[in-house]
Structure formats: C-alpha cells, structure tokens
Scaffold this motif. Structure first.
Motif, PDB file in Angstrom:
ATOM      1  N   ASN A   4       0.806  -1.227   0.000  1.00 13.61           N
ATOM      2  CA  ASN A   4       0.000   0.000   0.000  1.00 13.61           C
ATOM      3  C   ASN A   4       0.836   1.273   0.000  1.00 13.61           C
ATOM      4  OD1 ASN A   4      -2.471  -1.377   0.087  1.00 13.61           O
ATOM      5  ND2 ASN A   4      -2.286  -1.669   2.297  1.00 13.61           N
ATOM      6  N   LEU A   5       2.136   1.139   0.311  1.00 12.50           N
ATOM      7  CA  LEU A   5       2.964   2.334   0.492  1.00 12.50           C
ATOM      8  C   LEU A   5       3.061   3.170  -0.777  1.00 12.50           C
ATOM      9  CD1 LEU A   5       4.808   4.074   2.231  1.00 12.50           C
ATOM     10  CD2 LEU A   5       6.723   2.609   1.546  1.00 12.50           C
ATOM     11  N   ILE A   6       3.445   2.548  -1.891  1.00 20.98           N
ATOM     12  CA  ILE A   6       3.642   3.321  -3.125  1.00 20.98           C
ATOM     13  C   ILE A   6       2.325   3.908  -3.641  1.00 20.98           C
ATOM     14  CG2 ILE A   6       4.296   3.157  -5.567  1.00 20.98           C
ATOM     15  CD1 ILE A   6       6.653   1.484  -4.762  1.00 20.98           C
ATOM     16  N   THR A  40       9.814   8.723 -11.533  1.00 16.73           N
ATOM     17  CA  THR A  40      10.281   8.644 -10.143  1.00 16.73           C
ATOM     18  C   THR A  40       9.568   7.513  -9.407  1.00 16.73           C
ATOM     19  OG1 THR A  40      10.786  11.005 -10.062  1.00 16.73           O
ATOM     20  CG2 THR A  40      10.434   9.902  -7.954  1.00 16.73           C
ATOM     21  N   PHE A  41       8.266   7.417  -9.583  1.00 15.22           N
ATOM     22  CA  PHE A  41       7.502   6.362  -8.903  1.00 15.22           C
ATOM     23  C   PHE A  41       7.772   4.990  -9.523  1.00 15.22           C
ATOM     24  CE2 PHE A  41       5.194   9.844  -7.002  1.00 15.22           C
ATOM     25  CZ  PHE A  41       4.897   9.352  -5.748  1.00 15.22           C
ATOM     26  N   LEU A  42       8.030   4.962 -10.814  1.00 15.82           N
ATOM     27  CA  LEU A  42       8.388   3.693 -11.458  1.00 15.82           C
ATOM     28  C   LEU A  42       9.703   3.163 -10.879  1.00 15.82           C
ATOM     29  CD1 LEU A  42       7.890   1.537 -13.629  1.00 15.82           C
ATOM     30  CD2 LEU A  42       9.126   3.011 -15.248  1.00 15.82           C
ATOM     31  N   LEU A  43      10.684   4.055 -10.728  1.00 16.06           N
ATOM     32  CA  LEU A  43      11.966   3.654 -10.144  1.00 16.06           C
ATOM     33  C   LEU A  43      11.792   3.211  -8.689  1.00 16.06           C
ATOM     34  CD1 LEU A  43      15.017   3.424 -10.621  1.00 16.06           C
ATOM     35  CD2 LEU A  43      15.258   5.775  -9.784  1.00 16.06           C
ATOM     36  N   ALA A  44      10.912   3.887  -7.960  1.00 11.77           N
ATOM     37  CA  ALA A  44      10.648   3.508  -6.567  1.00 11.77           C
ATOM     38  C   ALA A  44      10.089   2.090  -6.492  1.00 11.77           C
ATOM     39  CB  ALA A  44       9.682   4.495  -5.931  1.00 11.77           C
ATOM     40  N   SER A  45       9.140   1.763  -7.366  1.00 11.51           N
ATOM     41  CA  SER A  45       8.534   0.428  -7.344  1.00 11.51           C
ATOM     42  C   SER A  45       9.554  -0.650  -7.700  1.00 11.51           C
ATOM     43  CB  SER A  45       7.337   0.370  -8.305  1.00 11.51           C
ATOM     44  OG  SER A  45       7.757   0.553  -9.639  1.00 11.51           O
ATOM     45  N   LEU A  50      13.433  -4.494  -4.423  1.00  9.24           N
ATOM     46  CA  LEU A  50      14.691  -5.252  -4.393  1.00  9.24           C
ATOM     47  C   LEU A  50      15.555  -4.900  -3.196  1.00  9.24           C
ATOM     48  CD1 LEU A  50      15.650  -4.966  -8.189  1.00  9.24           C
ATOM     49  CD2 LEU A  50      14.799  -6.999  -7.017  1.00  9.24           C
ATOM     50  N   LYS A  51      15.658  -3.601  -2.904  1.00 13.53           N
ATOM     51  CA  LYS A  51      16.587  -3.142  -1.869  1.00 13.53           C
ATOM     52  C   LYS A  51      15.917  -2.773  -0.553  1.00 13.53           C
ATOM     53  CE  LYS A  51      19.913  -1.341  -5.239  1.00 13.53           C
ATOM     54  NZ  LYS A  51      20.702  -0.158  -5.667  1.00 13.53           N
ATOM     55  N   GLY A  52      14.591  -2.782  -0.540  1.00 15.63           N
ATOM     56  CA  GLY A  52      13.886  -2.414   0.670  1.00 15.63           C
ATOM     57  C   GLY A  52      13.479  -0.946   0.681  1.00 15.63           C
ATOM     58  N   ILE A  53      12.563  -0.611   1.584  1.00 15.39           N
ATOM     59  CA  ILE A  53      12.036   0.758   1.673  1.00 15.39           C
ATOM     60  C   ILE A  53      13.070   1.654   2.344  1.00 15.39           C
ATOM     61  CG2 ILE A  53      10.196   2.197   2.626  1.00 15.39           C
ATOM     62  CD1 ILE A  53       8.459  -0.393   2.655  1.00 15.39           C
ATOM     63  N   PRO A  54      13.374   2.818   1.766  1.00 16.77           N
ATOM     64  CA  PRO A  54      14.361   3.733   2.379  1.00 16.77           C
ATOM     65  C   PRO A  54      13.837   4.297   3.698  1.00 16.77           C
ATOM     66  CG  PRO A  54      13.270   4.799   0.522  1.00 16.77           C
ATOM     67  CD  PRO A  54      12.822   3.373   0.509  1.00 16.77           C
ATOM     68  N   TRP A  60      13.407  10.432  -0.428  1.00 17.76           N
ATOM     69  CA  TRP A  60      13.967   9.643  -1.539  1.00 17.76           C
ATOM     70  C   TRP A  60      13.302  10.055  -2.854  1.00 17.76           C
ATOM     71  CZ3 TRP A  60      12.631   6.445  -5.490  1.00 17.76           C
ATOM     72  CH2 TRP A  60      13.578   5.559  -5.987  1.00 17.76           C
ATOM     73  N   LEU A  61      11.976  10.167  -2.847  1.00 11.85           N
ATOM     74  CA  LEU A  61      11.233  10.551  -4.056  1.00 11.85           C
ATOM     75  C   LEU A  61      11.638  11.940  -4.529  1.00 11.85           C
ATOM     76  CD1 LEU A  61       7.648   9.286  -3.055  1.00 11.85           C
ATOM     77  CD2 LEU A  61       9.100   8.302  -4.836  1.00 11.85           C
ATOM     78  N   TYR A  62      11.751  12.882  -3.591  1.00 11.13           N
ATOM     79  CA  TYR A  62      12.104  14.259  -3.957  1.00 11.13           C
ATOM     80  C   TYR A  62      13.518  14.327  -4.544  1.00 11.13           C
ATOM     81  CZ  TYR A  62       8.088  15.531  -1.003  1.00 11.13           C
ATOM     82  OH  TYR A  62       6.829  15.634  -0.463  1.00 11.13           O
ATOM     83  N   THR A  63      14.441  13.562  -3.946  1.00  8.17           N
ATOM     84  CA  THR A  63      15.821  13.558  -4.444  1.00  8.17           C
ATOM     85  C   THR A  63      15.893  12.973  -5.848  1.00  8.17           C
ATOM     86  OG1 THR A  63      16.691  13.336  -2.192  1.00  8.17           O
ATOM     87  CG2 THR A  63      18.163  12.737  -3.989  1.00  8.17           C
ATOM     88  N   VAL A  64      15.209  11.872  -6.061  1.00  5.50           N
ATOM     89  CA  VAL A  64      15.200  11.235  -7.385  1.00  5.50           C
ATOM     90  C   VAL A  64      14.561  12.162  -8.415  1.00  5.50           C
ATOM     91  CG1 VAL A  64      14.220   9.336  -8.751  1.00  5.50           C
ATOM     92  CG2 VAL A  64      15.266   8.870  -6.529  1.00  5.50           C
ATOM     93  N   ALA A  65      13.465  12.807  -8.033  1.00  8.45           N
ATOM     94  CA  ALA A  65      12.790  13.736  -8.960  1.00  8.45           C
ATOM     95  C   ALA A  65      13.716  14.884  -9.343  1.00  8.45           C
ATOM     96  CB  ALA A  65      11.512  14.267  -8.324  1.00  8.45           C
ATOM     97  N   LYS A  66      14.461  15.407  -8.351  1.00 10.69           N
ATOM     98  CA  LYS A  66      15.400  16.504  -8.643  1.00 10.69           C
ATOM     99  C   LYS A  66      16.506  16.023  -9.582  1.00 10.69           C
ATOM    100  CE  LYS A  66      18.674  17.994  -5.789  1.00 10.69           C
ATOM    101  NZ  LYS A  66      19.371  18.680  -4.674  1.00 10.69           N
ATOM    102  N   ASN A  67      17.061  14.836  -9.308  1.00 11.69           N
ATOM    103  CA  ASN A  67      18.130  14.307 -10.154  1.00 11.69           C
ATOM    104  C   ASN A  67      17.649  14.040 -11.580  1.00 11.69           C
ATOM    105  OD1 ASN A  67      19.926  14.421  -8.022  1.00 11.69           O
ATOM    106  ND2 ASN A  67      19.603  12.281  -7.418  1.00 11.69           N
ATOM    107  N   LYS A  68      16.446  13.527 -11.706  1.00 13.79           N
ATOM    108  CA  LYS A  68      15.888  13.275 -13.036  1.00 13.79           C
ATOM    109  C   LYS A  68      15.652  14.591 -13.786  1.00 13.79           C
ATOM    110  CE  LYS A  68      13.797   8.709 -12.561  1.00 13.79           C
ATOM    111  NZ  LYS A  68      14.531   8.161 -13.730  1.00 13.79           N
ATOM    112  N   THR A  69      15.287  15.619 -13.049  1.00 13.60           N
ATOM    113  CA  THR A  69      15.093  16.940 -13.661  1.00 13.60           C
ATOM    114  C   THR A  69      16.420  17.470 -14.199  1.00 13.60           C
ATOM    115  OG1 THR A  69      13.268  17.423 -12.139  1.00 13.60           O
ATOM    116  CG2 THR A  69      14.291  19.298 -13.254  1.00 13.60           C
TER     117      THR A  69
END
Length: 411
Positions: A4-6, A40-45, A50-54, A60-69
C-alpha cells in the motif's frame, strides 16, 4: 506495508512533485513534470522491491525527482546546442529545487488557480484537478464521470492546450488574479465534492476519495492568508457537515439510506464539530453566499433532535438560497422541508409546480402521495423507476413500491 505504500505515496506526493517542478519549468512543459514524477515512482517500485524501503521514502522521491530533472536539462541542453543551436539553460536553479512544506503548499495553491481557469468548462477543470493535484488515474476519473478513458484523455489534452495558450505560469499567480478567480476555484471544489457525495459511480472508495480531495484543497486555501476568506470557510463547513453523515448514507449494498432512516449514531461527531468551527469562522465577513446558506442548512441536518423549529429554520434558509441562486435540487429539497413544516398536502401543491423530470422528483412525489393517495404514489414511483439509471437507486424505489402494493392490497 509495501503493497500500500507506493499507491498511498502516489496519491499524496505525485502532485507535489509536479507542482514544485512547474515552478522551474513553464506551465507549457507540464507534461515534462508529469513524466519525471511518473518515472520517479516507477523507479521507486523497482528499487524498493529489491533493496527495501528507504528510511525516508518522501525524501527519496524528492531527491530522485530533482536528479531526473537535472538529467533532463543536461540532455536537453546538448540537444539545443548541437541540433537546434539554442542557448543552453543554466542548471543552477535546478540544483536548488526546494521541497519545503511551505514551497509545496505555495506551489499547489498556485496550481489550483492555474487549473481552475474559466477558459475551460467546469467539468474539464475538475478532471485536471483530479489528474494533476489529486493523483487520480485515468480509469478512476473515467469511472467517476461514467465515460471512457479515451474521452477523459481527450478532455485533458484539450484543457491543457487552452491553459498553455493562456500563458499564465505559477509565478504569475498574484493577489489580483487570486481575488478575481477565487469564486471560480471554490465552485470547482464544491462541484468536485458533489461528484463524490452525489456520485454516479458505485465505487464507494472513489466517492470518499473525491470528497476528501475537495476538502484537502479547501484546507489548502484556508491555510493561506490570501484565500482564507469567509466563503472559503463556509464551503469547508458545508463539506464537513455532509461528510459527517457519509457512513450513514449507504448500506452494505451501496443503496442510499434516506435522511429519515439514517442511523444517527454513525454520524461523525469530530467532523460535525469541525463544521461548526468553520461555520463560525465564515460569519466574520459581511457577505452571505450560497455556501453560507448551504452550510447552515447542513448544520441543521446534523442536529439530531427533531423539532418543528429545526425544519422551520431549514425552510427559511432554502427560501433565502433560492433567492440568491435558483437550482432545481434546492427547490426539491425545499419541498421536503415544507412537508416537514406544513404537511404533505401543501408540499404536493408546491412540488407539482416544479414540473421536473428527475427520478428524485418523482420519488419525492411518490413519498408525499403515499400518505393519502396510494394510486398516485405508485404511479410516481414507477415514473421514478423508469428514469433512474443506477441499480442501487432502482432497488430503493422497488422497495417502496413493494410496500405500497402490499398495503394497497390489504386495503
């Protein structure tokens, strides 16, 4: 927890990522912000499985979104330089993308005023709000409006096109525009709530989600000084009162339970108290709007004690509401209040004058006639049955017809 998290984070964070990024992109590039949020959400899923929830999923989502931008801008700069011979964009602003609560709320507030643009039809405004600010999927929105996904996609495409052509970015949303457009925004939120509360869909969870999203947006307005107006508080009060009876309005078969038959113990006292608070806040201005009157009517409906005084107040408020803004629904509800005060005969006279064609109209006539004219009651309920489209509404009408036919046979 992971299952349910994602989906839950998508509902709350997807719109935050889009609206914050739109502060750095132009509104004309909103699809880029949407793509980055989706990626960003696709990468999270993929990663979290595989690696567990951060430790901090949101961060984590905000950092990934910034890096992708930043990656997008870099690639786009290379394309502009080599292919288009355009000047490259500076990366400085994108390295400093801010995700503070204040920045997120400010971005979402401005986005409401971008999406609720009168250049689009109200339905299109609501669809955009659901998609971009609410994180609703195309299928959910299509279910809400009883249409196809293709039709919703077309509406979104056309509505976005008009907004882009208006050339109003988030940075252009100033106090003057907010004042000019606040009423349009409130109407859009009001209608969004009604889509849930008087929903055409059978999906109870979608119904609640629509109401909660409307309330969330209204709270966002109240938390900002420039939009914390009496009419905003009146609208939130109205929604709190209505939502307090949500669990009592439907049975396990999703059939509507009429006000008279609701289990008052299921009414949510916390929401009623909040409704009272915002109603008091709404009284601080000098103007009485339709939201004030509807909130006051809802207040009396949430009063458990039945008395003639209660229904006399409701009737008076409906009279005032119809003077400010006539609507067939308000006129129909006034007729029921008139019945509670004056009795069935006088209410029937007023109801017959309305000459509406909705199944609710004939259901009310059926109910009013059931006290002294079973034949006319059955006739009107049958008309209602022929018009009603939702199966749960039809089942309720059939139950009334069964009772009337049995009492008719006994006589």
């Amino acid at each position: 927890m992971y299952d349910n998290l994602i989906p839950n984070l998508f509902k709350t964070e997807y719109s935050k990522i889009i609206t914050v990024l739109c502060n750095y992109f132009s509104i004309r590039d909103i699809e880029i912000a949407e793509d980055i949020a989706a990626e960003t959400f696709l990468l999270a899923s993929e990663t979290w499985g595989l690696k567990g929830i951060p430790p901090n999923p949101k961060a984590w989502l905000y950092t990934v979104a910034k890096n992708k931008t930043i990656d997008y801008i870099r690639k786009n700069n290379v394309y502009d330089k080599i292919i288009s011979n355009k000047q490259s964009k500076s990366l400085d602003n994108y390295y400093e993308i801010e995700w503070s609560d204040e920045k997120i709320k400010d971005s979402q507030l401005k986005m409401i005023f971008i999406l609720c643009n009168p250049i689009n039809a109200i339905e299109s405004q609501i669809i955009l709000v659901l998609k971009i600010l609410g994180g609703f999927g195309i299928e959910e929105i299509a279910t809400t409006f009883l249409t196809t996904k293709e039709n919703i996609n077309k509406k979104i495409f056309r509505a976005k096109k008009r907004i882009k052509e208006a050339k109003i970015d988030l940075e252009h949303i100033d106090s003057k525009l907010i004042t000019e457009r606040l009423n349009s925004v409130l109407i859009s939120i009001y209608l969004l709530f009604n889509e849930g509360y008087y929903s055409k869909t059978k999906d109870f969870e979608i119904q609640k989600s629509l109401c909660l999203e409307a309330m969330r947006l209204c709270i966002l307005l109240i938390e900002n000084k420039s939009t914390n107006e009496p009419e905003t508080n009146a609208l939130l009060s109205l929604m709190c009162f209505h939502s307090s009876r949500f669990e009592a309005r439907q049975n396990e078969l999703n059939e509507i339970i009429l006000y008279e038959n609701q289990n008052k113990n299921l009414w949510n006292k916390e929401l009623i108290d909040k409704g009272n608070y915002y109603l008091i806040e709404s009284a601080k201005g000098n103007q009485i709007t339709k939201f004030h009157l509807e909130a006051s009517i809802a207040y009396w409906h949430c009063t458990k004690l039945e008395s003639s005084n209660k229904w006399e107040n409701i009737l008076t408020l409906y009279n005032k509401l119809l003077q400010i803004e006539y609507s067939p629904v308000a006129a129909l509800n006034r007729t029921f209040a008139l019945f509670k005060v004056k009795g069935a005969k006088e209410a029937i006279v007023e109801a017959e004058k309305l000459k509406l064609s909705d199944y609710l109209y004939f259901s009310l006539l059926g109910y009013l006639y059931s006290f002294d004219n079973k034949e006319k009651a059955i006739f009107n309920y049958k008309l209602a049955l022929n018009i009603a489209k939702k199966e749960n509404d039809r089942q309720v009408i059939k139950k009334y017809l069964t009772v009337l036919n049995s009492t008719k046979n006994e006589n």
